[in-house]
Design an enzyme around this catalytic site. Structure first.
Site, PDB file in Angstrom:
ATOM      1  N   LYS A 108      -8.509  -8.972  22.126  1.00  0.00           N
ATOM      2  CA  LYS A 108      -8.870  -7.563  22.294  1.00  0.00           C
ATOM      3  C   LYS A 108      -7.981  -6.994  23.393  1.00  0.00           C
ATOM      4  O   LYS A 108      -8.204  -7.235  24.577  1.00  0.00           O
ATOM      5  CB  LYS A 108     -10.358  -7.485  22.662  1.00  0.00           C
TER       6      LYS A 108
ATOM      7  N   GLY B  71      -9.328  -8.445  34.111  1.00  0.00           N
ATOM      8  CA  GLY B  71      -9.742  -7.046  34.208  1.00  0.00           C
ATOM      9  C   GLY B  71     -10.623  -6.836  35.422  1.00  0.00           C
ATOM     10  O   GLY B  71     -10.530  -7.575  36.411  1.00  0.00           O
ATOM     11  N   SER B  72     -11.504  -5.861  35.319  1.00  0.00           N
ATOM     12  CA  SER B  72     -12.297  -5.477  36.493  1.00  0.00           C
ATOM     13  C   SER B  72     -13.529  -6.370  36.678  1.00  0.00           C
ATOM     14  O   SER B  72     -14.019  -6.989  35.727  1.00  0.00           O
ATOM     15  CB  SER B  72     -12.753  -4.025  36.332  1.00  0.00           C
TER      16      SER B  72
ATOM     17  N   THR C 129     -16.605  -5.424  34.450  1.00  0.00           N
ATOM     18  CA  THR C 129     -16.573  -5.955  33.089  1.00  0.00           C
ATOM     19  C   THR C 129     -16.809  -7.472  33.107  1.00  0.00           C
ATOM     20  O   THR C 129     -17.535  -8.008  32.265  1.00  0.00           O
ATOM     21  CB  THR C 129     -15.227  -5.620  32.413  1.00  0.00           C
ATOM     22  N   GLY C 130     -16.222  -8.147  34.099  1.00  0.00           N
ATOM     23  CA  GLY C 130     -16.422  -9.598  34.212  1.00  0.00           C
ATOM     24  C   GLY C 130     -17.899  -9.952  34.285  1.00  0.00           C
ATOM     25  O   GLY C 130     -18.382 -10.892  33.646  1.00  0.00           O
TER      26      GLY C 130
ATOM     27  N   GLU D 261     -10.236 -13.535  35.440  1.00  0.00           N
ATOM     28  CA  GLU D 261      -9.234 -13.199  36.471  1.00  0.00           C
ATOM     29  C   GLU D 261      -9.476 -11.742  36.805  1.00  0.00           C
ATOM     30  O   GLU D 261      -9.234 -10.862  35.971  1.00  0.00           O
ATOM     31  CB  GLU D 261      -7.817 -13.448  35.956  1.00  0.00           C
TER      32      GLU D 261
ATOM     33  N   CYS E  76      -2.384  -6.805  39.759  1.00  0.00           N
ATOM     34  CA  CYS E  76      -3.602  -7.361  40.371  1.00  0.00           C
ATOM     35  C   CYS E  76      -3.313  -8.089  41.676  1.00  0.00           C
ATOM     36  O   CYS E  76      -4.150  -8.112  42.562  1.00  0.00           O
ATOM     37  CB  CYS E  76      -4.369  -8.237  39.392  1.00  0.00           C
TER      38      CYS E  76
ATOM     39  N   GLU F 129     -10.208  -2.141  45.202  1.00  0.00           N
ATOM     40  CA  GLU F 129      -8.916  -2.289  44.547  1.00  0.00           C
ATOM     41  C   GLU F 129      -8.546  -0.926  43.964  1.00  0.00           C
ATOM     42  O   GLU F 129      -9.100  -0.503  42.956  1.00  0.00           O
ATOM     43  CB  GLU F 129      -9.006  -3.322  43.420  1.00  0.00           C
TER      44      GLU F 129
HETATM   45  P1  ADP Z   1      -9.616  -1.752  33.989  1.00  0.00           P
HETATM   46  O1  ADP Z   1     -10.475  -1.022  34.970  1.00  0.00           O
HETATM   47  O2  ADP Z   1      -8.461  -2.470  34.573  1.00  0.00           O
HETATM   48  O3  ADP Z   1      -9.276  -0.958  32.767  1.00  0.00           O
HETATM   49  P2  ADP Z   1     -11.567  -3.150  32.457  1.00  0.00           P
HETATM   50  O4  ADP Z   1     -12.338  -4.331  32.888  1.00  0.00           O
HETATM   51  O5  ADP Z   1     -12.294  -1.889  32.173  1.00  0.00           O
HETATM   52  O6  ADP Z   1     -10.479  -2.976  33.572  1.00  0.00           O
HETATM   53  O7  ADP Z   1     -10.673  -3.475  31.168  1.00  0.00           O
HETATM   54  C1  ADP Z   1     -10.079  -4.723  30.917  1.00  0.00           C
HETATM   55  C2  ADP Z   1     -10.338  -5.083  29.466  1.00  0.00           C
HETATM   56  O8  ADP Z   1     -11.742  -5.223  29.298  1.00  0.00           O
HETATM   57  C3  ADP Z   1      -9.886  -4.042  28.451  1.00  0.00           C
HETATM   58  O9  ADP Z   1      -9.362  -4.703  27.314  1.00  0.00           O
HETATM   59  C4  ADP Z   1     -11.167  -3.315  28.112  1.00  0.00           C
HETATM   60  O10 ADP Z   1     -11.148  -2.755  26.825  1.00  0.00           O
HETATM   61  C5  ADP Z   1     -12.173  -4.456  28.180  1.00  0.00           C
HETATM   62  N1  ADP Z   1     -13.554  -4.019  28.414  1.00  0.00           N
HETATM   63  C6  ADP Z   1     -13.982  -2.918  29.071  1.00  0.00           C
HETATM   64  N2  ADP Z   1     -15.322  -2.845  29.066  1.00  0.00           N
HETATM   65  C7  ADP Z   1     -15.775  -3.926  28.369  1.00  0.00           C
HETATM   66  C8  ADP Z   1     -17.078  -4.423  28.010  1.00  0.00           C
HETATM   67  N3  ADP Z   1     -18.195  -3.780  28.344  1.00  0.00           N
HETATM   68  N4  ADP Z   1     -17.137  -5.581  27.310  1.00  0.00           N
HETATM   69  C9  ADP Z   1     -16.017  -6.246  26.974  1.00  0.00           C
HETATM   70  N5  ADP Z   1     -14.787  -5.824  27.263  1.00  0.00           N
HETATM   71  C10 ADP Z   1     -14.643  -4.678  27.964  1.00  0.00           C
END
Ligand code: ADP
Length: 495
Positions: free
Chosen positions: A189, A242-243, A246-247, A265, A300, A399
């Site tokens: 994804k 990612g963030s 979301t983690g 990460e 990052c 960040e």
């Molecule tokens: P950033 O703030 O760097 O965009 P995110 O964590 O939002 O970081 O995004 C990193 C990835 O996680 C992207 O591919 C995004 O589509 C995906 N993402 C965002 N929200 C969700 C969620 N609720 N569940 C799973 N994946 C997500």
């Protein structure tokens, strides 16, 4: 170096609507919907892409499961997988310029960095794991003579990979390289604002001979497609960059579903510590500025918290300012540009909010601080240095993920360590000193996955990257990255 003419040809090419890649086929969303892909270069619609549905995620996961279970990939000899992956790496390299330009139009990174950091780095990573896979052995346990304990390494199964927009190919390859080499099947994804190049390299994987269904790509919204992958009972491992927010959701989804292993990460607020005895303060200033402002700070591991010994503070900030102002910010497709666009309007607004807050708190905006080149329609921001920052300020704790450098003075080594570690994150760090003992003391004292000494960034695929504290768990890169994709199975045999 690419010629301007070569770039111009490619940069105007129309981009066809992007579709998912599921079971080896390009597919529209199950409900037929698509979303606009906005280019950060001019704010205009670059193309559209499939807006994935939970059913699309399910179809991709089923395809990956079938591909894994029938052994069309996992059942091959490691040397056979290696051959396909090496061919894939060659194809990525052969298409590097097209991939880099497409990626830049999609996410805004300057081409001078994107070419090396994206397709070339991805090809190198895939090659590294391809070359390694027929050198991975199982083990024989040191048991008593009447028994034989064999430890097999088996691919874990279906991997969900959710990746971000700042370096989609580089970070994507950190997940795909070891997962595919190990024999896993993958549902990938990509981020909403950086999906196009990952789709393209997935097509190249088919061309290289990767069997259909082994690598599937589903585009769309994280909260829909990503969440469906995270909630699935049929995904065995989730790998994510990612963030932190979301983690956390991914871990919760794992707990609610099948306890899939989740490797994260996450972000960083990496301390870059400059002592007055740094071997070359000019070099330290230049590398520190570039380490924060290349890719407009959307990195990052960026050293976005600069700790400077008070005796050199003012002179060092002056040097930084010179380097920041010398950076050419603008058209990411110009090979001379040293910092490209901010990925999205939302991200730009967030960067500006942090600066406004620092300004309101009386911190000194040494340079930058504003949106620039608005007439292009694109999302650009001047490299920004904020001085007089207190360790607890938002700009020193969050960040920002933009071209914003927070500068904090310190007096002693102990104070530097205390401030460096005063963060929820622990991804990267750097220390600049000519004192060998101090360098080693700092490497031990700073809690981070990587501590650079007298340099910043540049680590290659041979070394692990992973965070401590709230910067994540597990490691990308190096042979340790395989650990996420193998299960250990014991055979206990009575002789
Ligand atoms: P950033 O703030 O760097 O965009 P995110 O964590 O939002 O970081 O995004 C990193 C990835 O996680 C992207 O591919 C995004 O589509 C995906 N993402 C965002 N929200 C969700 C969620 N609720 N569940 C799973 N994946 C997500």
């Amino acid at each position: 170096m690419l010629s301007k003419a070569q770039l111009q040809d490619l940069s105007g090419a129309p981009v066809p609507p992007a579709l998912h890649l599921i079971d080896g086929e390009a597919r529209a969303a199950s409900d037929g919907t698509a979303m606009d892909v906005i280019s950060p270069l001019d704010g205009a619609v670059l193309t559209t892409m499939a807006r994935g549905t939970p059913n699309d995620a399910k179809a991709a996961i089923s395809a990956a499961r079938r591909a894994f279970d029938d052994g069309r990939w996992a059942g091959l000899a490691p040397a056979a997988r290696k051959k396909v992956l090496l061919k894939w790496a060659d194809l990525i390299e052969a298409n590097a310029v097209e991939l880099a330009v497409l990626g830049v139009r999609n996410n805004g990174t300057e081409i001078s960095m994107a070419l090396k950091a994206e397709p070339m780095s991805a090809a190198g990573t895939i090659r590294y794991f391809a070359e390694a896979i027929d050198k991975v052995y199982g083990e024989i346990a040191p048991t008593a003579p009447g028994t034989l304990g064999l430890i097999h390494k088996e691919p874990v199964g279906v991997v969900g990979a959710i990746v971000p927009w700042n370096f989609p190919l580089m970070i994507g390859a950190w997940k795909l390289g070891p997962a595919l080499a190990a024999g896993c099947s993958v549902v990938l994804k990509p981020a909403e604002t950086a999906s196009l190049t990952l789709l393209r390299i997935a097509e190249l994987a088919l061309e290289a001979g990767l069997p259909p269904g082994v690598l599937n790509v589903v585009t769309g919204e994280g909260a829909v497609v990503g969440a469906a992958i995270a909630e699935s009972m049929d995904v065995d491992v989730l790998v994510f960059t990612g963030s932190g927010g979301t983690g956390r959701r991914l871990l919760e989804a794992s707990a609610r579903s099948n306890f899939k292993r989740v490797y994260l990460e996450l972000g960083g607020k990496s301390p870059n510590v400059v002592f007055s005895d740094a071997p070359d303060l000019d070099e330290a200033a230049k590398v520190s500025a570039h380490g924060t402002f290349r890719n407009s700070g959307q990195v990052c591991v960026a050293g976005s918290r600069l700790l400077v010994e008070r005796s050199i503070h003012d002179a060092f900030v002056e040097k930084l300012k010179v380097h920041a102002e010398a950076m050419k910010v603008g058209d990411p497709l110009d090979p001379e540009t040293s910092a490209g666009a901010i990925n999205s309007e939302r991200q730009l607004a967030q960067n500006l909010r942090f600066v406004a807050e620092a300004r309101a708190a009386g911190r000194q905006i040494v340079t930058g601080g504003e949106r620039i080149l608005q007439e292009t329609g694109g999302f650009f921001m001047a490299p920004t240095i904020v001085a007089g920052v207190q360790p607890g300020d938002a700009v020193a704790q969050h960040e920002v993920f933009g071209p914003v450098l927070a500068v904090i003075p310190f007096d002693t080594e102990e104070e530097a360590v205390r401030i460096a570690n005063d963060t929820e994150f622990g991804l990267a760090a750097a220390v600049w000193t000519a004192d060998l003992s101090r360098a080693h003391r700092m490497v031990r004292a700073i809690r981070a996955g990587v501590v650079h000494v007298n340099t910043y960034g540049g680590a290659d695929v041979t070394v692990p990257l992973g965070g401590v504290k709230q910067s994540g768990n597990g490691h990308d890169k190096s042979l340790h990255a395989f650990d996420k994709f193998f299960d250990l199975k014991t055979a206990w045999i009575k002789l």
